[in-house]
Design a protein around this motif. Structure first.
Motif, mmCIF file in Angstrom:
data_model
loop_
_atom_site.group_PDB
_atom_site.id
_atom_site.type_symbol
_atom_site.label_atom_id
_atom_site.label_comp_id
_atom_site.label_asym_id
_atom_site.label_seq_id
_atom_site.Cartn_x
_atom_site.Cartn_y
_atom_site.Cartn_z
ATOM 1 N N GLY A 55 0.784 -1.232 0.000
ATOM 2 C CA GLY A 55 0.000 0.000 0.000
ATOM 3 C C GLY A 55 0.810 1.273 0.000
ATOM 4 O O GLY A 55 0.242 2.367 -0.125
ATOM 5 N N ALA A 56 2.122 1.174 0.116
ATOM 6 C CA ALA A 56 2.968 2.373 0.075
ATOM 7 C C ALA A 56 3.341 2.695 -1.368
ATOM 8 O O ALA A 56 4.476 3.088 -1.663
ATOM 9 N N ASP A 57 2.369 2.555 -2.275
ATOM 10 C CA ASP A 57 2.631 2.773 -3.698
ATOM 11 C C ASP A 57 3.025 4.212 -3.992
ATOM 12 O O ASP A 57 3.796 4.475 -4.918
ATOM 13 N N ASP A 58 2.490 5.164 -3.220
ATOM 14 C CA ASP A 58 2.809 6.571 -3.480
ATOM 15 C C ASP A 58 4.291 6.847 -3.262
ATOM 16 O O ASP A 58 4.890 7.646 -3.986
ATOM 17 N N ILE A 59 4.884 6.185 -2.284
ATOM 18 C CA ILE A 59 6.315 6.383 -2.044
ATOM 19 C C ILE A 59 7.128 5.806 -3.195
ATOM 20 O O ILE A 59 8.110 6.415 -3.640
ATOM 21 N N LEU A 60 6.734 4.644 -3.697
ATOM 22 C CA LEU A 60 7.431 4.051 -4.832
ATOM 23 C C LEU A 60 7.287 4.919 -6.076
ATOM 24 O O LEU A 60 8.247 5.119 -6.825
ATOM 25 N N GLU A 61 6.095 5.452 -6.307
ATOM 26 C CA GLU A 61 5.853 6.281 -7.493
ATOM 27 C C GLU A 61 6.649 7.578 -7.451
ATOM 28 O O GLU A 61 7.088 8.081 -8.484
ATOM 29 N N GLN A 62 6.844 8.121 -6.255
ATOM 30 C CA GLN A 62 7.547 9.393 -6.111
ATOM 31 C C GLN A 62 9.042 9.206 -5.847
ATOM 32 O O GLN A 62 9.779 10.190 -5.743
ATOM 33 N N ALA A 63 9.481 7.946 -5.725
ATOM 34 C CA ALA A 63 10.895 7.693 -5.435
ATOM 35 C C ALA A 63 11.779 8.289 -6.522
ATOM 36 O O ALA A 63 11.477 8.201 -7.714
ATOM 37 N N ARG A 64 12.865 8.875 -6.100
ATOM 38 C CA ARG A 64 13.789 9.519 -7.034
ATOM 39 C C ARG A 64 14.910 8.549 -7.402
ATOM 40 O O ARG A 64 15.629 8.049 -6.528
ATOM 41 N N LEU A 65 15.066 8.255 -8.695
ATOM 42 C CA LEU A 65 16.139 7.397 -9.174
ATOM 43 C C LEU A 65 17.351 8.268 -9.496
ATOM 44 O O LEU A 65 17.248 9.227 -10.257
ATOM 45 N N CYS A 66 18.489 7.927 -8.914
ATOM 46 C CA CYS A 66 19.689 8.752 -9.065
ATOM 47 C C CYS A 66 20.841 7.908 -9.603
ATOM 48 O O CYS A 66 20.966 6.721 -9.273
ATOM 49 N N SER A 67 21.683 8.536 -10.399
ATOM 50 C CA SER A 67 22.827 7.832 -10.987
ATOM 51 C C SER A 67 24.050 7.864 -10.092
ATOM 52 O O SER A 67 25.024 7.157 -10.345
ATOM 53 N N SER A 68 24.028 8.693 -9.052
ATOM 54 C CA SER A 68 25.172 8.776 -8.140
ATOM 55 C C SER A 68 24.697 9.210 -6.765
ATOM 56 O O SER A 68 23.616 9.798 -6.617
ATOM 57 N N LEU A 69 25.511 8.930 -5.765
ATOM 58 C CA LEU A 69 25.181 9.355 -4.409
ATOM 59 C C LEU A 69 25.193 10.871 -4.317
ATOM 60 O O LEU A 69 24.356 11.467 -3.618
ATOM 61 N N GLN A 70 26.131 11.511 -5.008
ATOM 62 C CA GLN A 70 26.184 12.973 -4.976
ATOM 63 C C GLN A 70 24.885 13.592 -5.468
ATOM 64 O O GLN A 70 24.394 14.573 -4.898
ATOM 65 N N ALA A 71 24.306 13.016 -6.521
ATOM 66 C CA ALA A 71 23.045 13.539 -7.041
ATOM 67 C C ALA A 71 21.916 13.350 -6.035
ATOM 68 O O ALA A 71 21.063 14.223 -5.873
ATOM 69 N N ALA A 72 21.926 12.222 -5.333
ATOM 70 C CA ALA A 72 20.872 11.951 -4.356
ATOM 71 C C ALA A 72 20.949 12.897 -3.169
ATOM 72 O O ALA A 72 19.933 13.201 -2.536
ATOM 73 N N LEU A 73 22.142 13.376 -2.848
ATOM 74 C CA LEU A 73 22.339 14.196 -1.656
ATOM 75 C C LEU A 73 22.420 15.691 -1.944
ATOM 76 O O LEU A 73 22.606 16.482 -1.015
ATOM 77 N N ALA A 74 22.279 16.092 -3.183
ATOM 78 C CA ALA A 74 22.581 17.467 -3.591
ATOM 79 C C ALA A 74 21.866 18.520 -2.764
ATOM 80 O O ALA A 74 22.447 19.563 -2.440
ATOM 81 N N ASP A 75 20.595 18.311 -2.411
ATOM 82 C CA ASP A 75 19.829 19.331 -1.698
ATOM 83 C C ASP A 75 19.821 19.124 -0.182
ATOM 84 O O ASP A 75 19.122 19.851 0.534
ATOM 85 N N CYS A 76 20.589 18.149 0.301
ATOM 86 C CA CYS A 76 20.602 17.855 1.743
ATOM 87 C C CYS A 76 21.645 18.693 2.470
ATOM 88 O O CYS A 76 22.647 19.101 1.889
ATOM 89 N N HIS A 77 21.389 18.926 3.761
ATOM 90 C CA HIS A 77 22.300 19.722 4.572
ATOM 91 C C HIS A 77 23.173 18.861 5.493
ATOM 92 O O HIS A 77 24.276 19.263 5.856
#
Length: 262
Positions: A55-77
């Motif tokens: 039932g957590a389909d919304d999280i899967l649908e909105q999951a962000r696919l990234c090619s690198s860890l740097q891209a996944a963390l870009a907006d994090c502090h």
């Protein structure tokens, strides 16, 4: 209206079993965390992923696919990596799951915080750990060190949720407001700073690129503890640029002297 837990993201690196992604999404949703980021998963869209999401389909649908860890963390502090080992050759600030939940709760919602989970069998590499300011581990029975990655996500998310609820309940609204506070620099800004810093250190011959040892890794640990704001990073980069400019001037002057003496 943004809720404090909206500022938490879960990052999974090269997950090999698609069912673990679905189970992780389910674990996140039960704790009120929705931002899932996947770095090069082996398989993602599969019937097993959806089945175990329950039932957590919304999280899967909105999951962000990234090619690198740097891209996944870009907006994090602030980035917290998970590790089964409590000791490493180069120490990181260490937290157990409960301490992690408390730290996260105390810094929400002012900061975007990433919780990074590595591969099922091998965890995070040393290169990936360089992007983390702290490590978290889940204490286990001394004779059995095995925990499913989705179960680990469930535990960490639970501790974050419970600590956040306690803090929000104990503070008046004006104390929890982030107005007037300057956000720390994002991971993307820090990565640009580290590239600039390394370049400057090589130019002034403080860092030998052929024998760097652990200098940059130690400097990452140093600035990770400081957690500078964006304006502070701008100041640091301005200083580096000034040093680089003066070095260029000195070299130019030396070249002029050599020309005059020939």
């Amino acid at each position: 209206m943004t809720q404090p837990l909206d500022q938490i993201c879960i990052v999974m690196i090269q997950t090999s079993h698609p069912g673990n992604i679905g189970s992780a999404a389910r674990a996140m949703k039960t704790m009120g965390i929705h931002d899932l980021r996947l770095v090069n998963p082996t398989r993602f869209h599969s019937p097993e992923t959806k089945a175990l999401a329950s039932g957590a389909d919304d999280i899967l649908e909105q999951a962000r696919l990234c090619s690198s860890l740097q891209a996944a963390l870009a907006d994090c502090h602030y980035v917290i990596g998970t590790s089964a080992r409590s000791e490493r050759s180069l120490p990181w600030p260490q937290m157990d799951a409960r301490e992690c939940g408390q730290w996260v709760a105390e810094h929400l919602p002012q900061q975007k915080i990433a919780l990074v989970f590595g591969r099922e069998r091998t965890g995070l590499t040393n290169e990936e750990l360089e992007h983390c300011q702290a490590l978290v581990h889940i204490p286990m029975a001394f004779d059995f060190f095995s925990l499913n990655i989705a179960a680990a996500i469930q535990i960490i998310c639970y501790e974050c949720m419970m600590a956040t609820r306690q803090i929000q309940a104990s503070k008046p609204p004006e104390v929890t407001s982030a107005k007037g506070l300057e956000e720390p620099a994002t991971t993307a800004a820090m990565e640009s700073f580290f590239i600039h810093l390394e370049q400057a250190l090589v130019e002034v011959e403080y860092l030998d690129p052929d024998n760097p040892r652990l200098l940059m890794r130690r400097l990452r640990r140093l600035f990770g503890r400081i957690n500078p704001t964006q304006s502070e990073v701008n100041i640091l980069r301005g200083i580096l640029s000034a040093f680089q400019g003066r070095k260029f001037i000195r070299r130019s002057s030396a070249d002029q002297i050599n020309v005059r003496n020939t």
